[in-house]
Design an enzyme around this catalytic site. Structure first.
Site, mmCIF file in Angstrom:
data_model
loop_
_atom_site.group_PDB
_atom_site.id
_atom_site.type_symbol
_atom_site.label_atom_id
_atom_site.label_comp_id
_atom_site.label_asym_id
_atom_site.label_seq_id
_atom_site.Cartn_x
_atom_site.Cartn_y
_atom_site.Cartn_z
ATOM 1 N N GLU A 51 30.598 -79.010 34.867
ATOM 2 C CA GLU A 51 31.529 -80.045 34.390
ATOM 3 C C GLU A 51 32.953 -79.502 34.416
ATOM 4 O O GLU A 51 33.178 -78.318 34.129
ATOM 5 C CB GLU A 51 31.126 -80.404 32.961
ATOM 6 C CG GLU A 51 31.279 -81.845 32.615
ATOM 7 C CD GLU A 51 30.228 -82.752 33.248
ATOM 8 O OE1 GLU A 51 30.517 -83.325 34.317
ATOM 9 O OE2 GLU A 51 29.142 -82.877 32.674
ATOM 10 N N SER A 138 30.585 -94.651 35.088
ATOM 11 C CA SER A 138 30.602 -96.113 35.279
ATOM 12 C C SER A 138 31.812 -96.543 36.100
ATOM 13 O O SER A 138 31.767 -97.544 36.821
ATOM 14 C CB SER A 138 30.597 -96.827 33.930
ATOM 15 O OG SER A 138 31.766 -96.528 33.208
ATOM 16 N N SER A 139 32.891 -95.772 36.002
ATOM 17 C CA SER A 139 34.100 -96.119 36.734
ATOM 18 C C SER A 139 33.860 -96.028 38.246
ATOM 19 O O SER A 139 34.120 -96.975 39.000
ATOM 20 C CB SER A 139 35.199 -95.148 36.287
ATOM 21 O OG SER A 139 36.410 -95.492 36.839
ATOM 22 N N ASP A 183 31.567 -87.697 41.075
ATOM 23 C CA ASP A 183 30.881 -88.962 40.795
ATOM 24 C C ASP A 183 30.599 -89.725 42.088
ATOM 25 O O ASP A 183 29.494 -90.224 42.311
ATOM 26 C CB ASP A 183 31.732 -89.837 39.863
ATOM 27 C CG ASP A 183 32.016 -89.156 38.534
ATOM 28 O OD1 ASP A 183 31.332 -88.160 38.227
ATOM 29 O OD2 ASP A 183 32.926 -89.615 37.810
HETATM 30 C C1 GLA Z 1 34.718 -87.375 35.270
HETATM 31 C C2 GLA Z 1 35.439 -87.306 36.604
HETATM 32 C C3 GLA Z 1 34.771 -86.284 37.525
HETATM 33 C C4 GLA Z 1 34.591 -84.946 36.828
HETATM 34 C C5 GLA Z 1 33.965 -85.127 35.442
HETATM 35 C C6 GLA Z 1 33.930 -83.847 34.656
HETATM 36 O O1 GLA Z 1 33.441 -87.902 35.433
HETATM 37 O O2 GLA Z 1 35.424 -88.568 37.233
HETATM 38 O O3 GLA Z 1 35.493 -86.158 38.715
HETATM 39 O O4 GLA Z 1 35.800 -84.251 36.753
HETATM 40 O O5 GLA Z 1 34.661 -86.092 34.677
HETATM 41 O O6 GLA Z 1 33.075 -82.938 35.267
#
Ligand code: GLA
Length: 394
Positions: A51, A138-139, A183
């Site tokens: 993360e 979700s975005s 994502d």
């Molecule tokens: C969000 C961002 C990703 C990533 C995560 C953290 O989901 O959209 O690109 O940086 O946070 O790992």
């Protein structure tokens, strides 16, 4: 606790059905009867380890999950652009950013336009069981579901790599959310029943089968909404980039032990990105060796690093993680996604999932906000009619 997708535990994730989520009826309910809708459906994602490293070329272990968002689109009868969903409704003359729920969908219209795909004014509705602001992407999912729906409407195809780029252009460049590419890549490339290991520096990826029929991932919402577009996420990204720059590293895997050379105030951020990427590599080895306790430990360590060094946890997330770890049969627990709220993911024996969900709910105060998720297929598998080798540019 809900079983995501309504499927039986231990079974393979089936194809995600567009009909299962009522975006098209929502369109009629919100805007009245109209032309036949085109539909796109995209899964959410869960990160296992890795993360806050994707935006500095780190390594991530993740999967798409069987919680989805569906977007229905149809030509607008009067030239106005409209979006309905989450109990809200917006309309405007142009598909422009305005700081509301329309932005992500209108960003897709603009991103497609940059690729030479012109979309006529649309009415759009969103539905699904993937919770918003819960750290489950979700975005990116709503953007990619809308992209698939619009490509279907326009009868155009796009390659998987281009779809990832399109999603990034819409979210990062047009909607202005400073995300990395984790994502989008998970949602596009994930395969049913498999975990995806991503190298965010060179774009390489490989997948490994989920090795444990008896163990699963349980996700529980904290009730605290997170916001990737917010100030704090941007600051974490800037600090990570500053740590790399100070060490002359172009990506975080190059840092190794050299985070110790950083200025004291940058050291924790440098240590997070350096160690989290090593943990992601170790997580792949644990998955391949079938070492459930090992993966659980790495998830625990990831949370600790996110809490102490990256400072993206909250007292409630920490308390949920702590409560889950007390449940026999829970192998590990951590916050998932960007943090600052959102959700916790635990690696748990199926037989202990109910007890773990209860322990998490006792902290969050939310009864029906946990999901036993399975590795689901991404859009490359579920939308072969629009996602394929043929490019829109050719
Ligand atoms: C969000 C961002 C990703 C990533 C995560 C953290 O989901 O959209 O690109 O940086 O946070 O790992």
């Amino acid at each position: 606790m809900t079983r995501a997708g309504g499927t039986s535990p231990g079974g393979e994730a089936g194809p995600i059905s567009d009909a299962a989520h009522p975006a098209a009826p929502n369109l009629d309910r919100t805007f009245g009867p109209g032309a036949r809708a085109s539909i796109g459906t995209a899964p959410g994602r869960v990160t296992l380890v890795g993360e806050h490293v994707d935006y500095v070329g780190g390594h991530v272990v993740c999967m798409a999950v069987d919680l989805v968002l569906t977007v229905a689109v149809r030509p607008s009868p009067d030239g106005w652009w409209r979006v309905g969903g989450l109990g809200q409704r917006v309309e405007r003359r142009e598909p422009a950013m305005a700081g509301d729920i329309g932005d992500r969908l209108f960003a897709v219209v603009q991103a497609l336009d940059r690729r030479g795909v012109s979309i006529p004014p649309l009415e759009m509705a969103v539905a699904g069981d993937l919770p918003a602001s819960a750290g489950l992407a979700s975005s990116a999912a709503v953007i990619l579901a809308a992209a698939v729906a619009m490509l279907r409407l326009a009868r155009r195809r796009i390659s998987a790599a281009e779809l990832v780029e399109l999603g990034l252009t819409a979210e990062r460049d047009i909607a202005g959310i400073p995300c990395g590419d984790l994502d989008q890549r998970a949602i596009v490339h994930a395969r049913a029943g498999e975990v995806l290991a991503l190298d965010c520096a060179d774009g390489a990826r490989r997948s490994a089968p989920w090795p444990w029929p008896e163990a699963a991932l349980l996700v529980a919402a904290s009730g605290e909404q997170h916001d990737v577009g917010g100030h704090e996420y941007r600051r974490r990204r800037e600090a990570a980039e500053a740590a790399c720059a100070a060490l002359g590293a172009s990506t975080c895997p190059e840092i190794g032990e050299r985070w110790r050379e950083l200025d004291p105030q940058l050291q924790p951020r440098g240590r997070h990105i350096a160690t989290e990427t090593l943990r992601a590599d170790a997580a792949v080895r644990a998955l391949e060796a079938g070492d459930v306790a090992g993966l659980g430990r790495l998830m625990d360590e990831s949370h600790e690093s996110l809490r102490r060094d990256c400072e993206v946890s909250t007292p409630r997330l920490d308390a949920m993680v702590e409560a889950a770890r007390q449940v026999p049969g829970c192998h590990g627990a951590r916050l998932v996604g960007a943090g600052f709220g959102g959700s916790v993911v635990t690696l748990v024996d199926r037989g202990a999932a109910e007890a773990c969900a209860a322990a998490l709910a006792a902290v969050s105060g939310l009864d029906a906000a946990s999901w036993l998720v399975r590795p689901a297929p991404g859009l490359e598998s579920t939308a072969p009619d629009v996602v394929g080798d043929e490019s829109v540019d050719t």
